[in-house]
Write a protein that holds these residues in place. Structure first.
Motif, PDB file in Angstrom:
ATOM      1  N   ASP A  47       0.815  -1.210   0.000  1.00 35.41           N
ATOM      2  CA  ASP A  47       0.000   0.000   0.000  1.00 35.41           C
ATOM      3  C   ASP A  47       0.852   1.266   0.000  1.00 35.41           C
ATOM      4  O   ASP A  47       0.485   2.267  -0.611  1.00 35.41           O
ATOM      5  CB  ASP A  47      -0.949  -0.004   1.210  1.00 35.41           C
ATOM      6  N   ILE A  48       2.002   1.245   0.653  1.00 38.07           N
ATOM      7  CA  ILE A  48       2.858   2.429   0.732  1.00 38.07           C
ATOM      8  C   ILE A  48       3.736   2.577  -0.508  1.00 38.07           C
ATOM      9  O   ILE A  48       3.817   3.635  -1.108  1.00 38.07           O
ATOM     10  CB  ILE A  48       3.771   2.374   1.989  1.00 38.07           C
ATOM     11  N   ALA A  49       4.411   1.499  -0.906  1.00 36.35           N
ATOM     12  CA  ALA A  49       5.409   1.577  -1.974  1.00 36.35           C
ATOM     13  C   ALA A  49       4.814   1.708  -3.376  1.00 36.35           C
ATOM     14  O   ALA A  49       5.398   2.351  -4.240  1.00 36.35           O
ATOM     15  CB  ALA A  49       6.320   0.354  -1.924  1.00 36.35           C
ATOM     16  N   ASN A  50       3.675   1.092  -3.629  1.00 38.40           N
ATOM     17  CA  ASN A  50       3.132   1.131  -4.990  1.00 38.40           C
ATOM     18  C   ASN A  50       1.598   1.115  -5.032  1.00 38.40           C
ATOM     19  O   ASN A  50       1.007   0.755  -6.049  1.00 38.40           O
ATOM     20  CB  ASN A  50       3.705   0.004  -5.853  1.00 38.40           C
ATOM     21  N   GLY A  51       0.956   1.512  -3.959  1.00 38.66           N
ATOM     22  CA  GLY A  51      -0.506   1.580  -3.958  1.00 38.66           C
ATOM     23  C   GLY A  51      -1.170   0.253  -4.249  1.00 38.66           C
ATOM     24  O   GLY A  51      -2.260   0.196  -4.801  1.00 38.66           O
ATOM     25  N   ASN A  52      -0.497  -0.833  -3.894  1.00 34.63           N
ATOM     26  CA  ASN A  52      -0.997  -2.195  -4.149  1.00 34.63           C
ATOM     27  C   ASN A  52      -1.134  -2.539  -5.629  1.00 34.63           C
ATOM     28  O   ASN A  52      -1.807  -3.496  -5.972  1.00 34.63           O
ATOM     29  CB  ASN A  52      -2.340  -2.450  -3.450  1.00 34.63           C
ATOM     30  N   MET A 106       1.822  10.533 -10.554  1.00 34.90           N
ATOM     31  CA  MET A 106       2.834   9.544 -10.886  1.00 34.90           C
ATOM     32  C   MET A 106       3.627  10.038 -12.092  1.00 34.90           C
ATOM     33  O   MET A 106       3.080  10.763 -12.911  1.00 34.90           O
ATOM     34  CB  MET A 106       2.178   8.203 -11.224  1.00 34.90           C
ATOM     35  N   PRO A 107       4.864   9.630 -12.252  1.00 35.60           N
ATOM     36  CA  PRO A 107       5.612   8.821 -11.300  1.00 35.60           C
ATOM     37  C   PRO A 107       6.023   9.636 -10.073  1.00 35.60           C
ATOM     38  O   PRO A 107       6.492  10.761 -10.208  1.00 35.60           O
ATOM     39  CB  PRO A 107       6.829   8.350 -12.092  1.00 35.60           C
ATOM     40  N   LEU A 108       5.813   9.063  -8.924  1.00 30.21           N
ATOM     41  CA  LEU A 108       6.105   9.718  -7.657  1.00 30.21           C
ATOM     42  C   LEU A 108       7.586  10.074  -7.586  1.00 30.21           C
ATOM     43  O   LEU A 108       8.440   9.207  -7.744  1.00 30.21           O
ATOM     44  CB  LEU A 108       5.720   8.808  -6.501  1.00 30.21           C
ATOM     45  N   GLY A 109       7.879  11.345  -7.410  1.00 30.33           N
ATOM     46  CA  GLY A 109       9.262  11.794  -7.334  1.00 30.33           C
ATOM     47  C   GLY A 109       9.959  11.888  -8.668  1.00 30.33           C
ATOM     48  O   GLY A 109      11.132  12.242  -8.738  1.00 30.33           O
ATOM     49  N   GLY A 110       9.258  11.567  -9.751  1.00 31.93           N
ATOM     50  CA  GLY A 110       9.853  11.618 -11.081  1.00 31.93           C
ATOM     51  C   GLY A 110       9.277  12.751 -11.897  1.00 31.93           C
ATOM     52  O   GLY A 110       8.345  13.439 -11.479  1.00 31.93           O
ATOM     53  N   ASN A 111       9.815  12.950 -13.082  1.00 28.90           N
ATOM     54  CA  ASN A 111       9.319  13.992 -13.972  1.00 28.90           C
ATOM     55  C   ASN A 111       7.917  13.659 -14.444  1.00 28.90           C
ATOM     56  O   ASN A 111       7.612  12.508 -14.746  1.00 28.90           O
ATOM     57  CB  ASN A 111      10.237  14.129 -15.196  1.00 28.90           C
TER      58      ASN A 111
END
Length: 132
Positions: A47-52, A106-111
């Protein structure tokens, strides 16, 4: 006479042919791309790393994880990732465009995806989100 092909879902709003899922996958998923969706979404559901959302490592597993499937994440639970022919109701498109009703862009933290990349995804979904 009425234009019988004006609402042809096989093309995008600008008249260009709709993108294929192969093109979308090649643009977003492999580690060699700037998007690198695989970095998080090839991992086991969390759930935290990739939203399941686990999409596996190949085009077919990614397709099966997205089209018509509901999110099981705590933030976006019950929202459909890809609604064929309806990009504006598709969580995938909303998350990439940065206008999702839940969670983060998304992408989280990416461009962020470019307008052209978003149009590719929109056109694929609008044309029926086929596994092509």
């Amino acid at each position: 006479a009425l234009c019988m092909s004006c609402n042809d879902a096989s093309s995008s709003d600008n008249g260009a042919p709709a993108a294929t899922f192969s093109e979308i996958f090649d643009m977003m998923y492999p580690m060699s791309t700037n998007a690198r969706c695989t970095a998080c979404h090839s991992q086991p559901p969390n759930d935290i790393a990739n939203g399941n959302l686990q999409m596996g490592a190949d085009k077919d597993s990614a397709y099966m994880a997205l089209v018509g499937k509901l999110s099981t994440s705590s933030r976006c639970h019950g929202t459909t990732y890809v609604v064929p022919k309806d990009p504006d109701s598709s969580l995938l498109y909303q998350k990439l465009a940065g206008n999702a009703p839940c969670g983060s862009r998304m992408p989280l933290g990416g461009n962020a995806f470019s307008a052209d990349q978003l149009e590719m995804i929109r056109s694929w979904i609008a044309a029926g989100a086929k596994n092509d």
